[in-house]
Design an enzyme around this catalytic site. Structure first.
Site, mmCIF file in Angstrom:
data_model
loop_
_atom_site.group_PDB
_atom_site.id
_atom_site.type_symbol
_atom_site.label_atom_id
_atom_site.label_comp_id
_atom_site.label_asym_id
_atom_site.label_seq_id
_atom_site.Cartn_x
_atom_site.Cartn_y
_atom_site.Cartn_z
ATOM 1 N N SER A 87 0.796 -1.229 0.000
ATOM 2 C CA SER A 87 0.000 0.000 0.000
ATOM 3 C C SER A 87 0.831 1.284 0.000
ATOM 4 C CB SER A 87 -0.952 0.003 1.190
ATOM 5 O OG SER A 87 -0.201 -0.015 2.384
ATOM 6 N N LYS A 88 2.142 1.175 -0.135
ATOM 7 C CA LYS A 88 2.975 2.382 -0.189
ATOM 8 C C LYS A 88 2.922 2.984 -1.604
ATOM 9 C CE LYS A 88 3.966 1.705 4.041
ATOM 10 N NZ LYS A 88 5.062 1.374 4.900
ATOM 11 N N ASN A 89 3.503 4.156 -1.806
ATOM 12 C CA ASN A 89 3.437 4.804 -3.126
ATOM 13 C C ASN A 89 3.974 3.895 -4.226
ATOM 14 O OD1 ASN A 89 3.187 6.850 -1.108
ATOM 15 N ND2 ASN A 89 3.427 8.380 -2.719
ATOM 16 N N LEU A 90 5.000 3.113 -3.889
ATOM 17 C CA LEU A 90 5.466 2.054 -4.786
ATOM 18 C C LEU A 90 5.455 0.776 -3.968
ATOM 19 C CD1 LEU A 90 6.720 1.202 -7.530
ATOM 20 C CD2 LEU A 90 8.963 1.562 -6.489
#
Ligand SMILES: *Cc1c(COP(=O)(O)O)cnc(C)c1O
Length: 372
Positions: A185-188
């Site tokens: 769920s992080k930006n990448l």
């Protein structure tokens, strides 16, 4: 209509054919372990961060542990960081046997207040660990100056800030080592557990490569006591496919943040602040509201998911009682934890969904204020 906090399926569906083809290639090749995709991703991600070396690891937590170990930080040492972070930052410090020492945060950005560093410095201080929380870079120059003046290492926790910049330069390139989570769920994010360390120091990179793979450079020759913290080829395959989209996804997050700010500026207590020296990549879109818990319940009834990053500051967690912190010691962090709430934020959020969130926020903030 439901509005989730994060919609991972939307991104997956767009990339599904590419991802399935890559999985098939990896499985057909049966190169599952520190193979060509891990190497390619390490190279691409390090270049993206304007760094020379990338070391792929099995999670953001492991990235932090490896970074601390590579810097030879251990029992008896102190690491200055913030309480306003995810527990992993502190777990890593504890895992190497060192002691976390907390400074408070800037009330507007929620980030490390570097002006307090001097007050907590002791002869045991070995490193500063700033966290680029929510997607905004910490003000790095004073942190770097302080560290240089006192011979300390700097390890960045950039797990929520892939692509964020400070003075035009990407985070991950300021400290001796930077650590990124690549949790889904992080930006990448991978489709499982993954992380990476970036550095410009070849000997630190070499040490981290050894530690992540049982302390060896040559198989079955163990030069130091390591762990198994490798990035695997399946996750690296996903990351290689997603990497080229990172900037466009961050730009979409920034556009949503701008819309939210325009529409909520006069409604909520605090929309996110961006300092002139930085860019924000909105891993989380954090606002402050009165009567936060009732506010969240009311939004949930309307199908809008929210979260709190994070409801209990780390220094007040039972797991941290051994460090002797008490309520009142980090007042800015403690106050923020009572009022912050994260609104839905992900690149694929639609204007229609955003309007629903804004309408619900307006209605319920005004209702909450009346009740108080
Ligand atoms: C997600 C996160 C971590 C831990 O990463 P994992 O990949 O979940 O182990 C560490 N620090 C911060 C600030 C994070 O947001």
């Amino acid at each position: 209509m439901q509005v989730p906090l994060v919609d991972l399926r939307a991104q997956y569906l767009k990339l599904k054919p590419e991802i399935m083809a890559a999985f098939e290639e990896v499985l057909d090749s049966m190169r599952l372990f520190l193979g060509p995709r891990v190497q390619a991703f390490e190279r691409d991600f390090a270049a993206y961060c304007e760094c020379q070396y990338g070391v792929g690891v099995s999670s953001g937590t492991d990235a932090l542990i490896l970074a601390l170990r590579a810097c030879e930080i251990g029992p008896g040492d102190e690491v200055i960081t913030v309480s306003n972070t995810f527990i992993a930052t502190i777990e890593a410090i504890a895992a190497v046997g060192a002691r976390p020492v907390f400074v408070d945060i800037d009330p507007e950005t929620y980030l490390m207040d570097w002006q307090q560093l001097e007050q907590v410095l002791t002869p045991r201080t070995r490193a500063v660990l700033p966290v680029h929380l929510f997607g905004h870079a910490v003000e790095m120059q004073p942190v770097l100056d302080f560290a240089r003046a006192h011979g300390l290492k700097v390890i960045e926790d950039a797990s929520q800030a892939h692509g964020a910049t400070y003075q035009g330069q990407r985070v991950g390139s300021f400290g001796d080592i930077a650590c990124f989570s690549l949790y889904f769920s992080k930006n990448l994010g991978a489709f499982g557990e993954a992380g990476i360390c970036t550095t410009n120091d070849s000997s630190l990179a070499e040490r981290m490569r050894m530690i992540r793979d049982h302390g060896s450079r040559i198989r079955y020759k163990h030069e130091l006591m390591g762990v198994n913290a490798r990035l695997d080829e399946m996750q690296a395959a996903v990351l290689l496919i997603k990497m080229p989209y990172l900037d466009q996804w961050n730009a979409a997050r920034q556009a949503h943040a701008q819309r939210y700010a325009e529409l909520l500026q006069d409604v909520v207590e605090a929309v996110p602040v961006t300092r002139p020296w930085g860019t924000h990549v909105y891993c989380y879109y954090v606002i402050q509201v009165p009567a936060r818990d009732q506010f969240r319940e009311a939004l949930a009834k309307e199908g809008i998911e929210t979260n709190v990053h994070y409801p209990i500051p780390i220094h007040l967690q039972p797991a941290c009682s051994i460090y002797g912190y008490e309520k009142g010691m980090l007042p800015v962090t403690e106050r923020a934890a009572e009022h912050i709430v994260s609104l839905p934020m992900y690149p694929e959020l639609t204007e229609e969904q955003l309007q629903l969130v804004v309408a619900a926020v307006k209605k319920n903030v005004l209702a909450g204020v009346k009740k108080m």
